[in-house]
Design an enzyme around this catalytic site. Structure first.
Site, PDB file in Angstrom:
ATOM      1  N   GLU A  33       6.872 111.658   0.566  1.00  0.00           N
ATOM      2  CA  GLU A  33       7.665 110.865   1.529  1.00  0.00           C
ATOM      3  C   GLU A  33       6.820 110.008   2.471  1.00  0.00           C
ATOM      4  OE1 GLU A  33      10.332 113.643   3.459  1.00  0.00           O
ATOM      5  OE2 GLU A  33      11.392 114.078   1.583  1.00  0.00           O
ATOM      6  N   GLU A  85      13.721 116.822  -7.457  1.00  0.00           N
ATOM      7  CA  GLU A  85      14.477 117.639  -6.480  1.00  0.00           C
ATOM      8  C   GLU A  85      15.975 117.399  -6.656  1.00  0.00           C
ATOM      9  OE1 GLU A  85      12.988 117.247  -2.462  1.00  0.00           O
ATOM     10  OE2 GLU A  85      10.903 117.196  -3.129  1.00  0.00           O
TER      11      GLU A  85
HETATM   12  C1  XIL Z   1      13.566 121.567   2.092  1.00  0.00           C
HETATM   13  C2  XIL Z   1      13.850 123.017   1.690  1.00  0.00           C
HETATM   14  O1  XIL Z   1      14.735 123.011   0.612  1.00  0.00           O
HETATM   15  C3  XIL Z   1      14.419 123.788   2.846  1.00  0.00           C
HETATM   16  O2  XIL Z   1      14.532 125.169   2.519  1.00  0.00           O
HETATM   17  C4  XIL Z   1      13.520 123.634   4.074  1.00  0.00           C
HETATM   18  O3  XIL Z   1      14.129 124.264   5.171  1.00  0.00           O
HETATM   19  C5  XIL Z   1      13.280 122.171   4.379  1.00  0.00           C
HETATM   20  O4  XIL Z   1      12.748 121.523   3.235  1.00  0.00           O
HETATM   21  N1  XIL Z   1      12.540 116.818   0.451  1.00  0.00           N
HETATM   22  C6  XIL Z   1      11.474 117.641   0.127  1.00  0.00           C
HETATM   23  C7  XIL Z   1      11.617 119.108   0.221  1.00  0.00           C
HETATM   24  O5  XIL Z   1      10.449 117.135  -0.358  1.00  0.00           O
HETATM   25  O6  XIL Z   1      10.421 119.740   0.591  1.00  0.00           O
HETATM   26  C8  XIL Z   1      12.729 119.522   1.165  1.00  0.00           C
HETATM   27  O7  XIL Z   1      12.896 120.932   1.029  1.00  0.00           O
HETATM   28  C9  XIL Z   1      13.993 118.763   0.873  1.00  0.00           C
HETATM   29  C10 XIL Z   1      13.778 117.276   1.022  1.00  0.00           C
END
Ligand code: XIL
Length: 343
Positions: A142, A247
């Site tokens: 990101e 994701e």
């Molecule tokens: C999220 C997790 O799923 C949660 O459990 C945590 O509280 C916050 O992070 N983009 C990403 C991930 O790259 O690392 C994030 O994961 C969701 C958004």
């Protein structure tokens, strides 16, 4: 090819064999033995795993000079026991990173050189510990704004634009055989996509070993359109990097509301199935470029979308329900794979 024998792939990993790896993000519940039904589901359905939280900086390196690998070791051991392609997430991010990383003992911002030393130490220690075992890393997560420019994180502000290239170099030093990825969301939107394409081109021109771009795939029912998804995958593939959906989940809730606290209406369930089918049809058309599709979670009950962007809602973003049962979306996704295989 026609055949009398109709083989029905009953698992995701079988359905997408030969197309791409299929995986899920895991949390301690699945790999520490608390959620045995979830763990069984993971073993049956997936062939790759990503660490949802346990390899983030705050989890693994909470204090200066203090590393805590207890949970991460269990994550990697679970993957090895079950023959998974193990992915590590993530080395450099602006979130879930303690503020001490960027500060000296009196709370003032550290120098570029100091932060580069800390970054190298962190990456060498974490990647080095799992050398040859964690096979791919989300090196930088990101880094871009919506308009495609670099996000003004402490990494950028203290080190400068080369922090991304430096992170990839440190990771490559620590494990020359690991695949290294740049990972981000909303790259389907034109301005951010063009910023990411520029970034990947720059890194490749500088000889930085980037293997793939991760499209996070935190999707909605109406975004991205299949056409946006299609052209985005094609644009990155044209640069010569692999593409991964890293994701994947589909937020079915309207903003700020919690309309389905007990169950998802059947019409929505069917709409979600169709939406998943449309996305997987795109992924399969690009199976040459796409090497992995990973869901952000295993079953609806443990999805982060129950608590984001609003806490305490009931969301339905994945292929398995709160009792780990297959949803219509599961059948739809497997159906798309079977159609593609029959052609
Ligand atoms: C999220 C997790 O799923 C949660 O459990 C945590 O509280 C916050 O992070 N983009 C990403 C991930 O790259 O690392 C994030 O994961 C969701 C958004």
């Amino acid at each position: 090819p026609r055949s009398n024998v109709v083989v029905t792939p009953v698992t995701l990993r079988a359905a997408f064999e030969g197309a791409f790896l299929i995986g899920a993000a895991l949390n301690a519940a699945q790999f520490s033995g608390r959620d045995t039904v979830g763990a069984t589901l993971v073993r049956a359905q997936f062939n790759t795993t990503t660490s949802e939280n346990v390899l983030k900086w705050q989890a693994v390196h909470p204090l200066p000079g203090t590393y805590d690998f207890a949970a991460a070791d269990r994550y990697v051991a679970f993957g090895e026991r079950n023959g998974m392609f193990i992915v590590g997430h993530t080395l450099v991010w602006h979130k879930q990173t303690p503020s001490w990383v960027f500060q000296d003992s009196s709370g003032r911002p550290v120098s570029r050189d100091t932060l580069l030393v800390r970054l190298r130490d962190h990456i060498h220690t974490v990647v080095g510990r799992y050398r040859g075992r964690i096979r791919g890393w989300d090196v930088v997560n990101e880094a871009l704004n919506e308009d495609g420019t670099l996000r003004p994180t402490p990494w950028l502000q203290i080190i400068g634009e080369d922090y991304i290239a430096q992170a990839f170099r440190f990771a490559h030093e620590a494990d020359p055989d690991a695949e290294l990825y740049y990972n981000d969301y909303s790259l389907e939107n034109a301005p951010k996509r063009s910023g990411a394409l520029d970034l990947v081109r720059r890194l490749r021109n500088e000889g930085v070993p980037i293997a793939a771009v991760g499209l996070q795939g935190h999707d909605r029912m109406d975004w991205p359109t299949p056409a946006q998804q299609d052209s985005t995958v094609a644009a990155f593939a044209a640069l010569g990097v692999h593409v991964m959906i890293t994701e994947l989940d589909i937020d079915v809730l309207p903003p700020d509301l919690n309309p389905y606290p007990d169950s998802l209406p059947d019409s929505m369930q069917q709409a979600l199935a169709q939406r998943y089918a449309a996305l997987f049809a795109v992924y399969l058309r690009h199976a040459d470029a796409i090497t992995r599709v990973t869901f952000w979670g295993v079953s609806d009950g443990s999805s982060w979308l129950n608590n984001w962007p609003v806490r305490g809602r009931t969301n339905y973003p994945l292929l398995f329900d709160r009792l780990h049962r297959k949803k219509p979306a599961f059948e739809a996704v497997v159906g798309v794979a079977q159609q593609a295989a029959a052609r």
